[in-house]
Design an enzyme around this catalytic site. Structure first.
Site, PDB file in Angstrom:
ATOM      1  N   PHE A  62       0.861  -1.188   0.000  1.00 31.14           N
ATOM      2  CA  PHE A  62       0.000   0.000   0.000  1.00 31.14           C
ATOM      3  C   PHE A  62       0.890   1.228   0.000  1.00 31.14           C
ATOM      4  O   PHE A  62       1.627   1.472   0.947  1.00 31.14           O
ATOM      5  CB  PHE A  62      -0.958   0.055   1.201  1.00 31.14           C
ATOM      6  CG  PHE A  62      -1.933   1.194   1.037  1.00 31.14           C
ATOM      7  CD1 PHE A  62      -3.132   1.024   0.372  1.00 31.14           C
ATOM      8  CD2 PHE A  62      -1.609   2.468   1.491  1.00 31.14           C
ATOM      9  CE1 PHE A  62      -4.006   2.095   0.170  1.00 31.14           C
ATOM     10  CE2 PHE A  62      -2.484   3.543   1.290  1.00 31.14           C
ATOM     11  CZ  PHE A  62      -3.683   3.347   0.632  1.00 31.14           C
ATOM     12  N   ASP A  73       9.493   2.905   1.885  1.00 29.86           N
ATOM     13  CA  ASP A  73       8.301   3.687   2.203  1.00 29.86           C
ATOM     14  C   ASP A  73       8.049   3.546   3.701  1.00 29.86           C
ATOM     15  O   ASP A  73       7.478   2.552   4.159  1.00 29.86           O
ATOM     16  CB  ASP A  73       7.095   3.194   1.390  1.00 29.86           C
ATOM     17  CG  ASP A  73       5.832   4.008   1.705  1.00 29.86           C
ATOM     18  OD1 ASP A  73       5.821   4.735   2.718  1.00 29.86           O
ATOM     19  OD2 ASP A  73       4.853   3.887   0.945  1.00 29.86           O
ATOM     20  N   LYS A 123       2.707  11.113   7.014  1.00 29.01           N
ATOM     21  CA  LYS A 123       1.884  10.917   8.207  1.00 29.01           C
ATOM     22  C   LYS A 123       2.398  11.681   9.442  1.00 29.01           C
ATOM     23  O   LYS A 123       2.133  12.851   9.579  1.00 29.01           O
ATOM     24  CB  LYS A 123       1.748   9.425   8.494  1.00 29.01           C
ATOM     25  CG  LYS A 123       0.929   8.699   7.416  1.00 29.01           C
ATOM     26  CD  LYS A 123       0.473   7.340   7.867  1.00 29.01           C
ATOM     27  CE  LYS A 123      -0.102   6.492   6.770  1.00 29.01           C
ATOM     28  NZ  LYS A 123      -1.480   6.806   6.429  1.00 29.01           N
TER      29      LYS A 123
HETATM   30  C1  LIG Z   1       3.001   2.858   3.559  1.00 30.73           C
HETATM   31  C2  LIG Z   1       2.131   3.974   3.049  1.00 30.73           C
HETATM   32  N1  LIG Z   1       2.518   4.662   1.968  1.00 30.73           N
HETATM   33  C3  LIG Z   1       1.775   5.672   1.466  1.00 30.73           C
HETATM   34  C4  LIG Z   1       0.580   6.014   2.040  1.00 30.73           C
HETATM   35  C5  LIG Z   1      -0.243   7.128   1.440  1.00 30.73           C
HETATM   36  O1  LIG Z   1      -0.262   8.266   2.278  1.00 30.73           O
HETATM   37  P1  LIG Z   1      -1.396   9.376   2.089  1.00 30.73           P
HETATM   38  O2  LIG Z   1      -2.693   8.783   2.492  1.00 30.73           O
HETATM   39  O3  LIG Z   1      -0.959  10.508   3.009  1.00 30.73           O
HETATM   40  O4  LIG Z   1      -1.362   9.786   0.650  1.00 30.73           O
HETATM   41  C6  LIG Z   1       0.133   5.322   3.158  1.00 30.73           C
HETATM   42  C7  LIG Z   1      -1.182   5.646   3.784  1.00 30.73           C
HETATM   43  O5  LIG Z   1      -1.771   4.875   4.496  1.00 30.73           O
HETATM   44  C8  LIG Z   1       0.925   4.263   3.677  1.00 30.73           C
HETATM   45  O6  LIG Z   1       0.532   3.555   4.729  1.00 30.73           O
END
Ligand SMILES: Cc1ncc(COP(=O)(O)O)c(C=O)c1O
Length: 404
Positions: free
Chosen positions: A146, A231, A260
């Site tokens: 994700f 990530d 986040k």
């Molecule tokens: C590992 C990871 N990458 C990217 C994102 C995307 O972040 P955003 O919702 O701020 O676009 C998330 C969101 O849950 C995430 O958990």
């Protein structure tokens, strides 16, 4: 509250349903205030927040230092655009680069934008530095990933809900099973520019990779001149008991992707961090964002970095995480099938014969604990890192009660 009081929650829920696209299925709780690990709903009921904004609230609701930094900045200037430099920018970028042990950072807003940034930088690096033929760059990602919701990012999702009917999809991504070193080795070609993965897969159910996997990823990336991109949007910034979850694997990625908690639960702040030979490929006009690196974001993000530099939150997460996991593990065989995670982050597989994840979260909410299901009968627990041992015990008792 007496029986004659009229609850506001049902009306608020109906109004929210009426005026919004149904792209979420929230728990039936309408929150009006928060402090630390607690939130209060419009009917005065209090809940322990064991989701913490999917880790965006690592420092709890309205952390006093973060709120003070935001207030002070609100009284001075909030937005300049990057057409000009403002006085919060250099210090935020310097301190974040130092926290990451990298030369440079590039601030954006949402996590998805930071992932997009990492993809663009990796491709440009591939063409300009590695010498990949134009338009041929490949990025390897993991199944069940994700990384966000943009059309490019969902192009390499393996979750049909996230992907179906949003095509045509962006090419240039190769999916391998998470944790499978041989599959990764097999997938690398001369056109591979990056391996993009979560050190722990949050949305997939807090999946921790097999020991040694990321050391192998690092070695393969070195061997084939491929960027390793971590990530850490959900796993980073103290959540697992270290600043970055990848530290548990004893390796350093070429690029961190952050979001986040970087915004302290106040403003969206994201960034990528990498050395000059990687991030230096971007020249003026090639990438940007109106709001990325704005004064308010930098003031709050700078305070987040200062909080993390003390090490206190990483320590709390490590120590209290051990307690949380010890208690959760004791439930295995008593309504729980498996527990995974690190620090104050746990994926709990509930016995599907008992409850779905959604039902478990509804029952927990009725008992004053907010958590979120991921898939099937899995729930995710991720309290703010300011949570106390007693609050963990309280939440645990509610979980044990709904499984009894
Ligand atoms: C590992 C990871 N990458 C990217 C994102 C995307 O972040 P955003 O919702 O701020 O676009 C998330 C969101 O849950 C995430 O958990």
């Amino acid at each position: 509250m007496t029986s004659v009081d009229i609850l506001r929650t049902p009306d608020e829920l109906a109004e929210a349903e009426r005026y919004t696209a149904h792209n979420y299925h929230p728990l039936p709780v309408v929150i009006t205030e928060g402090e630390g690990a607690w939130v209060t709903d419009v009917d005065g009921r209090r809940y322990l927040d064991f989701l913490a904004g999917y880790s965006a609230l690592n420092f709890g609701h309205r952390h006093p230092g973060l709120i003070a930094a935001a207030h002070a900045q609100l009284d001075r200037i909030t937005l300049t655009s990057r057409a000009f430099v403002h006085d919060q920018f250099a210090e935020f970028c310097r301190s974040l680069a130092e926290l990451c042990g990298k030369d440079l950072v590039l601030p954006m807003n949402t996590g998805a934008e930071a992932v997009e940034t990492a993809i663009k930088v990796s491709r440009k690096w591939g063409y300009q530095v590695k010498g990949v033929p134009d338009g041929q760059a490949e990025i390897i990602v993991a199944a069940d990933n994700f990384h966000g919701r943009t059309t490019t990012i969902v192009s390499f999702s393996t979750d049909p809900d996230a992907k179906a009917d949003f095509g045509p999809y962006t090419p240039g991504f190769v999916v391998v099973p998470y944790g499978d070193e041989a599959a990764l080795r097999e997938a690398i070609t001369p056109n591979t520019v990056a391996v993009l993965m979560e050190p722990i897969q949050g949305e997939a159910g807090v999946l921790v990779p097999p020991a040694g996997y990321f050391a192998a990823v690092r070695a393969l990336c070195d061997e084939h001149n491929v960027l390793m991109v971590a990530d850490e949007i959900q796993s980073g910034l103290g959540r697992t008991g270290r600043t970055f979850a990848i530290e548990h694997e004893g390796v350093v990625p070429d690029m961190y992707v952050l979001g986040k908690a970087l915004g302290g639960g106040i403003v969206p702040v994201s960034a990528v961090a990498a050395d000059r030979d990687v991030l230096g490929v971007l020249k003026p006009g090639e990438h940007g964002s109106t709001f990325g690196g704005n004064p308010l974001a930098c003031a709050v993000g700078g305070e987040v970095v200062r909080l993390l530099a003390t090490g206190e939150f990483q320590r709390r997460s490590a120590e209290l995480g051990e307690h949380l996991h010890a208690r959760l593990n004791a439930l295995i065989g008593h309504g729980v099938v498996a527990v995974r995670g690190r620090g104050l982050w746990a994926g709990v597989d509930i016995d599907p014969a008992l409850l779905t994840g959604r039902q478990a979260c509804e029952r927990l909410a009725e008992r004053g604990v907010l958590a979120k299901d991921t898939h099937g009968s899995t729930i995710r627990l991720a309290p703010p890192l300011v949570v106390t041992r007693e609050e963990i015990d309280h939440a645990f008792e509610q979980l044990a009660a709904i499984l009894a």
